[in-house]
Design a protein around this motif. Sequence first.
Motif, PDB file in Angstrom:
ATOM      1  N   UNK A 107     -13.421 -37.301   1.226  1.00 29.16           N
ATOM      2  CA  UNK A 107     -13.094 -38.405   2.137  1.00 29.16           C
ATOM      3  C   UNK A 107     -12.656 -37.842   3.483  1.00 29.16           C
ATOM      4  N   UNK A 108     -11.841 -36.767   3.451  1.00 30.73           N
ATOM      5  CA  UNK A 108     -11.367 -36.160   4.699  1.00 30.73           C
ATOM      6  C   UNK A 108     -12.538 -35.684   5.555  1.00 30.73           C
ATOM      7  N   UNK A 109     -13.505 -34.980   4.932  1.00 30.93           N
ATOM      8  CA  UNK A 109     -14.612 -34.444   5.739  1.00 30.93           C
ATOM      9  C   UNK A 109     -15.428 -35.580   6.339  1.00 30.93           C
ATOM     10  N   UNK A 110     -15.604 -36.672   5.586  1.00 31.95           N
ATOM     11  CA  UNK A 110     -16.379 -37.793   6.142  1.00 31.95           C
ATOM     12  C   UNK A 110     -15.635 -38.451   7.304  1.00 31.95           C
ATOM     13  N   UNK A 111     -14.288 -38.550   7.169  1.00 34.53           N
ATOM     14  CA  UNK A 111     -13.503 -39.117   8.276  1.00 34.53           C
ATOM     15  C   UNK A 111     -13.636 -38.231   9.510  1.00 34.53           C
ATOM     16  N   UNK A 112     -13.657 -36.911   9.288  1.00 34.90           N
ATOM     17  CA  UNK A 112     -13.774 -35.985  10.411  1.00 34.90           C
ATOM     18  C   UNK A 112     -15.105 -36.181  11.144  1.00 34.90           C
ATOM     19  N   UNK A 113     -16.171 -36.450  10.382  1.00 32.18           N
ATOM     20  CA  UNK A 113     -17.472 -36.695  11.024  1.00 32.18           C
ATOM     21  C   UNK A 113     -17.346 -37.872  11.986  1.00 32.18           C
ATOM     22  N   UNK A 114     -16.643 -38.938  11.540  1.00 36.48           N
ATOM     23  CA  UNK A 114     -16.622 -40.138  12.366  1.00 36.48           C
ATOM     24  C   UNK A 114     -15.795 -39.959  13.626  1.00 36.48           C
ATOM     25  N   UNK A 115     -14.780 -39.066  13.626  1.00 35.79           N
ATOM     26  CA  UNK A 115     -13.938 -38.959  14.821  1.00 35.79           C
ATOM     27  C   UNK A 115     -14.252 -37.744  15.676  1.00 35.79           C
ATOM     28  N   UNK A 116     -15.235 -36.909  15.256  1.00 38.77           N
ATOM     29  CA  UNK A 116     -15.534 -35.712  16.046  1.00 38.77           C
ATOM     30  C   UNK A 116     -16.242 -36.118  17.326  1.00 38.77           C
ATOM     31  N   UNK A 117     -15.738 -35.646  18.452  1.00 41.10           N
ATOM     32  CA  UNK A 117     -16.395 -35.934  19.727  1.00 41.10           C
ATOM     33  C   UNK A 117     -17.350 -34.809  20.060  1.00 41.10           C
ATOM     34  N   UNK A 118     -16.906 -33.582  19.793  1.00 42.10           N
ATOM     35  CA  UNK A 118     -17.739 -32.417  20.009  1.00 42.10           C
ATOM     36  C   UNK A 118     -18.877 -32.413  18.983  1.00 42.10           C
ATOM     37  N   UNK A 119     -20.126 -32.360  19.456  1.00 39.73           N
ATOM     38  CA  UNK A 119     -21.260 -32.486  18.534  1.00 39.73           C
ATOM     39  C   UNK A 119     -21.327 -31.323  17.547  1.00 39.73           C
TER      40      UNK A 119
END
Lengths: 503, 219
Positions: free
Chosen positions: A111-123
């Motif tokens: 769940x953490x890694x998926x949340x990180x995908x959604x908030x990452x600004x740097x591609x």
Amino acid sequence: MIEILLIPVVTAGICYILPNTRLIGYVSAAGTVVLSVLSIPTIISAISSPIEMLKGMLYMDALSGYIMGLVIFLGLASAVYSIGYLEHELKSGLTDITWIRRYYALLHLFIFTMLLVTVANNLAVMWIAIEATTIVSAMLIGFGFRKRALAIEAAWKYIILCTVGITFALLGVFITYYASAAVTGTEGVLNWTALRGIAGRLNPSTMKLAFIFILVGYGTKAGLAPVHNWLPDAHSEAPSPISALLSGILLNTAFYGIMRFVSIVEPSTGSGFTGNLLILFGLVSIGISSIFILVQDNYKRLLAYSSIEHMGIISLGVGIGGPVGIYGALLHTLNHAVSKPLMFFASGKIQSHYGSTRIENVSGVLSSMPLLGTLTFIGTLSLAGTPPFNIFISEFTILKAGVDKGMWLVTGLFLLFAVIVFYGILSGFGKMLFQSAKEQNIASPETIKGNPFPLDFSSSGLPGLLSNAVMLLMAFIIIIFGFTVPDFIDSTIKNCINILGVK
Amino acid sequence: MKNWIQAFSVIDFISVGILLTAVAMNALKRLESCVRVYTLNSWLLSLLTAIVAFMIGEAHLYVAAILTFMTKGILLPVFLRRIVRQIKLTHDVEPYINNALSLTISGILVGVVYASLREGIFVTGFSRNVLQISIAVILIGLFIMITRRKALTQVIGLLFMENGLFLAGFSLTFGMPLIVELGVLFDMLMGVIILGIFTIQIKRAFTSSDLDKLTILKG
């Protein structure tokens, strides 16, 4: 925003050290409840105006908020369902306490890694997060792999194919960085917000190359045909709550990466290039999966192929483009993320009851388990695209977008494949639901003794009640969305369309 | 010193070394030598990074060179060698096609890459050859993954692909921001560790690390 990322990590740590199976289950469910409650204010504020943090490393707008909401909702559903599922696996002797600890820890890291995908600004950070989801979920697919060779096979295929695919996506990110360096003159930029500002000035042919790499790379992860081969194996061999997460949201987080790229590639290349590629991938996915759905004799694999079909429809919607097409695609993302997990939850219960994943070994679900049967029936109708259920509405929206743009061939093929899928899904699950029960398949009290699968866990105790409550909630959402799209979802999707810069 | 580097075109020399180590994978039969060739490849990659760092005087490239050397040059080879010992498999790798043919095919791959990228859209900073070589290494890595039977050789093929990718990123943009390099290396390390665990599990469950046995799931 930071606390949203921290909660799953902390929950994972706590789950890893607790002693008792049921206690771990409740703590993990409580962790996701806390996560849901605390994330609501952040998501609401992000939907109305974007938030930036850590010098622009993290960024949240309506689209991030939308996908993040789905991740959190499905994380909650899957954590609650896992309690009963794992107790059942433990009773059947398929796993032990060490593996249950690892399972819950990995679930929350996932769940953490998926949340990180959604908030990452740097591609590139987004790429890192997407690759991290592969690594964590591969362990979950192989969960309890000491006893099941098939799960190892599925996990191996999954991690190898997705890592190779995603390697190409990283090349696409590098090329984008190169293209941006040519525009800024000095250092390249990788932040999505910065790239969107200079998107119109990027070199079109470089961006075309970058987009092809990105589409193939993230497309592998999103389950788009013809690079979908890992998907049916992984979805059918993973534990049911994990299949639900993989199918409902993991595919969408990868596709979210593609959507972010579309919005920075389109201004330089024109919408024809990205749109046509997405339509092509979408139609191929729908076509290939419709044939496999028709001939499938394993219901978990049938659901997996149905995921490929629905990802294809989302890709088609984004490809057709325009506000209507994107609206349909985003609405379809939500609808699929509710219907498919419901079906995987239901099929987990059916599997535990009948001890088989073959359609021919299951019959009379509706008469022997009325509640589960009804929920499965609702899910089946929704997945097949029957009115008046949710998926019909979003498919119809995408179809309308295609007709508005006069894409007759595309819409014609889409309709043809949709009819094949409709028949395939209804006939498969229809047999399981309505065919009169064969004697040997019912787990009557006498047969339980020799049966490695004790009587279904759907009705046993609090875990059973909780999982039923989650499934009922999902069925409720399916029916509501079939009649109307609630205002806050409607306005969120419209904000997303603005953010993607669609005109 | 800087003139010396350019006069003897050290950069081209090292990148050719990277290409040759990748090609050499096609001719090797013992798993241990595959790991050794990979180690050499990673050392050359970090050496190249360090030399370019020296040429253009970028501090963060030195850090990247050291990180590459530590992870790809030391940690991963040690880990891979432990797995080779653990699955007790040192003998032939048994590719699907014989060595002569696979060497020829990788030669053709290199030719195709050179022909197609000759007048490309990319203007790279320090050497015209590095981008071509990096793409060739990626393709050879992919080719190794397709043609080899053992689980571990697939992992090594994947690692070659990643090395080629690093080289490509490096030649396009003089390296990515440090945080990106760190994250990618971390992901790769985790990925290889998990693949290693699965390799051992495959050996245990199928009593062989041949991927031919992994064909039950179909349709």
